[in-house]
Design a protein around this motif. Structure first.
Motif, PDB file in Angstrom:
ATOM      1  N   LYS A 178      84.150  35.863  87.691  1.00 56.94           N
ATOM      2  CA  LYS A 178      85.433  35.583  89.049  1.00 56.94           C
ATOM      3  C   LYS A 178      86.354  36.146  88.969  1.00 56.94           C
ATOM      4  N   THR A 179      86.895  35.200  87.789  1.00 61.78           N
ATOM      5  CA  THR A 179      88.291  35.360  87.472  1.00 61.78           C
ATOM      6  C   THR A 179      88.590  36.998  86.671  1.00 61.78           C
ATOM      7  N   THR A 180      87.902  36.963  86.221  1.00 60.05           N
ATOM      8  CA  THR A 180      88.404  38.806  85.832  1.00 60.05           C
ATOM      9  C   THR A 180      88.454  39.417  86.758  1.00 60.05           C
ATOM     10  N   MET A 186      94.442  32.881  86.103  1.00 64.69           N
ATOM     11  CA  MET A 186      93.870  31.861  87.201  1.00 64.69           C
ATOM     12  C   MET A 186      94.143  30.974  86.174  1.00 64.69           C
ATOM     13  N   ASP A 187      92.658  30.612  85.485  1.00 61.69           N
ATOM     14  CA  ASP A 187      92.549  29.837  83.838  1.00 61.69           C
ATOM     15  C   ASP A 187      93.432  29.065  83.306  1.00 61.69           C
ATOM     16  N   SER A 188      94.433  28.649  84.260  1.00 66.03           N
ATOM     17  CA  SER A 188      96.331  28.345  84.076  1.00 66.03           C
ATOM     18  C   SER A 188      95.731  26.963  82.959  1.00 66.03           C
ATOM     19  N   ILE A 238      86.101  28.651  80.674  1.00 67.40           N
ATOM     20  CA  ILE A 238      85.847  29.054  81.992  1.00 67.40           C
ATOM     21  C   ILE A 238      86.894  27.880  82.962  1.00 67.40           C
ATOM     22  N   THR A 239      86.272  28.374  84.015  1.00 62.69           N
ATOM     23  CA  THR A 239      86.960  27.682  85.099  1.00 62.69           C
ATOM     24  C   THR A 239      87.116  26.259  85.804  1.00 62.69           C
ATOM     25  N   ILE A 240      87.866  25.057  85.923  1.00 72.43           N
ATOM     26  CA  ILE A 240      87.535  24.153  86.120  1.00 72.43           C
ATOM     27  C   ILE A 240      87.565  23.812  87.549  1.00 72.43           C
ATOM     28  N   VAL A 267      90.712  32.215  96.660  1.00 70.69           N
ATOM     29  CA  VAL A 267      90.183  31.356  96.254  1.00 70.69           C
ATOM     30  C   VAL A 267      89.631  31.754  95.235  1.00 70.69           C
ATOM     31  N   ASP A 268      89.867  31.452  93.799  1.00 72.65           N
ATOM     32  CA  ASP A 268      89.063  31.523  92.798  1.00 72.65           C
ATOM     33  C   ASP A 268      88.443  30.362  92.431  1.00 72.65           C
ATOM     34  N   THR A 269      87.704  29.926  92.780  1.00 68.80           N
ATOM     35  CA  THR A 269      86.117  28.692  92.507  1.00 68.80           C
ATOM     36  C   THR A 269      85.181  29.186  91.217  1.00 68.80           C
ATOM     37  N   PRO A 270      85.127  27.533  90.094  1.00 65.97           N
ATOM     38  CA  PRO A 270      84.553  26.989  88.933  1.00 65.97           C
ATOM     39  C   PRO A 270      82.899  27.523  89.045  1.00 65.97           C
TER      40      PRO A 270
HETATM   41 MG   LIG Z   1      86.327  31.511  86.120  1.00 67.74          MG
END
Ligand SMILES: [Mg+2]
Ligand SMILES: Nc1nc2c(ncn2[C@@H]2O[C@H](COP(=O)(O)OP(=O)(O)OP(=O)(O)O)[C@@H](O)[C@H]2O)c(=O)[nH]1
Length: 618
Positions: free
Chosen positions: A33-35, A58-60, A69-71, A88-91
């Motif tokens: 997703k984040t990629t 976005m994984d800031s 990972i996205t939290i 919206v990027d989600t975990p």
């Molecule tokens: Mg992510």
């Protein structure tokens, strides 16, 4: 702002914001997703050509970058063909599912990303179910088609099966499908088709995600779905304007989920432009904005017209399944490494956390110095604990426990749907290990690639501590995914750790000499020179029971008293448990001392004599 009042087929009175689309990217963990958001930002010109931008920009936050990972769900936007696309990027990790649930309220459609080799996994199901419940139209994106083991056609069939299994309507089944290599910003219309940039994806979003609809001439209604903070303006309420318009310096009302209301003035109003928050004079229906001006604002609140306040329906989030006790640090070393030590500090910090972390609950515990913290899983807890220790907190945490319920006078416990993917040769050992943890196999699929996919229903308890064993059993080749699958009757005792603890019997400094003599008793967690106290767990016994040991013993007949001078002896490396490993390892009568510098496992009752007395009482 271009506002068209063209009649939509089933909602004649509703106006449409043609220049806006709001979309969330949802998927199982690591499916890309984040990629994909990176690629969308690059290709829509958010960055300058030669700008240095980190991967997965976005994984800031620190922990996100460290763990990869996205939290937290996060907002960004791109502009394409005169339309602003809010993304919206989600975990993807199940423990952060609460983030996904609420951010779906911000959008009008979703990109459902699925790994071209792994196919739909438990969290794919969870997030799709939530999206379908909200009637959000999906665009399916099959990602990582560059993988050598990619099987896009099969994966697409599995996605259809999943939709059908979730009772998708005919319309929902009619989703557009795209094939991507998010890492390269490449998109195809068929698995083996021509490579495009992401243009087909942007076009699909404009076509398949409905533009925001609203009631013209309706008073302001904005739903708060996230909170943020800025040094300059303080607390920010992030949300979606459903109806009406808001301007900077407007007086507005806030209605809480309990129906109470107060007033405030909008001091600053921001929109999301690329990675920036930019100040805007006004915003209208469908816009996602950050509003400053409220000292006290919560997720789920409605911001509305003070002269005609109209609350929006409250946001419902699934209940927590795991709880832990957080208490002040009571070890003899308390106060030596941290800055925030008191019950007051702990209480304030946890209360602050609940404001933004909607899937988390904090309640007072029996003791005044302790709080019961409930959440979605061990990883969510571990992330909170790690964040707190970095902020300078010291605390003691208990073993995570599942939250049971009373149903018709019977005890019920949470269950998980577990998906195991491993090479064929390990099926026996994995199945056996799960059977002893009360797992029941519900499905088995052999893709003919030498790997097998097994599905189980298992009490959540049964998974505590399983991951390590599983990785050892499958020599690191197994994949493990699980998802909350409702409550069911209590399954009875499940054996946890079969080994006892090696417990320090006095305070002092560990010596190489003592460790050398203890290392055939079990695995040591400490090294020579480490400070220990009575009741601290210094290793895992190779036998079942706990034993008290002296790890500070020094070699007799020598004048050298330095604890590290005898390091030349053959010592095995200490087994250093990570925070998550320590949480999994603990038994009921143990706890974990957490400070900014150290993690120390300990017995709840430190004194050897008191522990012996408790043991006699049973
Ligand atoms: Mg992510
Ligand atoms: N081979 C390949 N790898 C990819 C592709 N897209 C992403 N990845 C890799 O997959 C891994 C996970 O990517 P992320 O973008 O962090 O995945 P995510 O879905 O945001 O993960 P969570 O937010 O933690 O759920 C990274 O190592 C990426 O480099 C792709 O198209 N092909």
């Amino acid at each position: 702002m271009t506002i068209s009042t063209e009649a939509a087929p089933n909602a004649p009175a509703t106006a449409v914001r043609e220049d806006v689309r709001n979309v969330a990217i949802i998927a199982h963990v690591d499916h890309g997703k984040t990629t994909l958001v990176d690629a969308m930002l690059w290709q829509s010109g958010v960055f300058r050509e030669n700008q240095e931008v980190v991967e997965r920009v976005m994984d800031s936050n620190d922990l996100e970058r460290e763990k990869g990972i996205t939290i937290l769900a996060k907002n960004t936007s791109v502009r394409y063909g005169g339309v602003k696309i809010n993304i919206v990027d989600t975990p993807g990790h199940a423990d952060f599912g609460g983030e996904v649930e609420r951010t779906l309220k911000m959008v009008d459609g979703v990109l459902l990303l699925v790994d071209a080799s792994e196919g739909p996994l438990p969290q794919t199901r969870f997030v799709l179910k939530k999206a379908l419940e909200l009637a959000l139209p999906p665009i399916v994106v099959i990602n990582k088609i560059d993988r050598s083991d990619a099987r896009p056609q099969e994966v697409l069939n599995e996605i259809y099966d999943l939709f059908i299994d979730l009772d998708a309507t005919e319309d929902q089944l009619d989703f557009p499908v795209l094939y991507t290599i998010a890492r390269d910003g490449v998109c195809r219309l068929t698995p083996d088709g021509e490579d495009h940039k992401l243009q087909p994806l942007f076009d699909a979003i404009l076509r398949a995600v409905p533009a925001p609809r609203y009631e013209p001439d309706h008073p302001l209604q904005a739903l708060v779905l996230n909170l943020d903070y800025s040094e300059f303006v303080g607390r920010l309420a992030v949300g979606r304007i459903v109806n009406g318009t808001v301007r900077a310096k407007d007086d507005v009302a806030r209605i809480t989920v309990d129906g109470e209301s107060d007033r405030a003035r909008v001091t600053y109003l921001y929109a999301f432009e690329g990675l920036e928050r930019t100040e805007v004079p006004e915003a209208g229906p469908g816009d996602i904005v950050a509003i400053a001006g409220f000292d006290d604002v919560h997720i789920g609140d409605t911001i509305t017209d003070p002269n005609d306040p109209r609350p929006l329906p409250r946001v419902h989030i699934d209940e927590p399944t795991v709880s832990m006790l957080f208490s002040i640090n009571t070890s003899p070393f308390a106060g030596q490494e941290g800055q925030w030590l008191t019950a007051r500090n702990l209480k304030d910090r946890l209360e602050r956390e609940v404001l933004t972390n909607v899937a988390l609950k904090v309640e007072p515990a029996e003791s005044r110095d302790a709080f019961k913290v409930s959440g979605r899983g061990e990883l969510q807890m571990a992330v909170l604990i790690e964040t707190m220790r970095r902020e300078g907190f010291e605390l003691t945490v208990s073993k995570p426990e599942v939250i049971t319920r009373e149903v018709d006078g019977q005890r019920y416990e949470p269950f998980e749907q577990l998906v195991v993917d491993c090479p064929e040769e390990y099926v026996g050992v994995v199945t056996q290990a799960l059977a002893s943890r009360k797992g029941r196999m519900t499905n088995m699929a052999n893709h003919g690639t030498g790997r097998v996919r097994l599905e189980f229903r298992i009490p959540s308890r049964g998974l505590i501590g399983f991951r390590n064993q599983f990785l050892t059993d499958t020599r690191g080749t197994g994949l493990l995914n699980h998802l909350f699958d409702g409550y069911g009757p209590w399954e009875g005792e499940i054996p946890h750790r079969t080994n006892g603890a090696l417990v320090a019997d006095r305070t002092g400094v560990a010596t190489g000499y003592a460790i050398e003599h203890l290392q055939d008793r079990g695995d040591l967690f400490i090294e020579p020179g480490d400070r220990v106290y009575e009741g601290m767990v210094v290793g895992e016994n190779s036998r079942e029971q706990d034993i008290d040991v002296n790890v500070t013993r020094e070699k007799k007949l020598t004048n050298i008293r330095s604890s590290t001078s005898d390091i030349a002896v053959q010592l095995l490396p200490a087994r250093k448990l990570s925070l998550e490993q320590a949480l999994e390892w603990m038994r009921d009568d143990e706890a974990l001392e957490v400070t900014p510098k150290s993690l120390r496992l300990r017995k709840r009752t430190l004194s050897q004599t008191d522990r012996a007395r408790e043991a006699r009482k049973g």
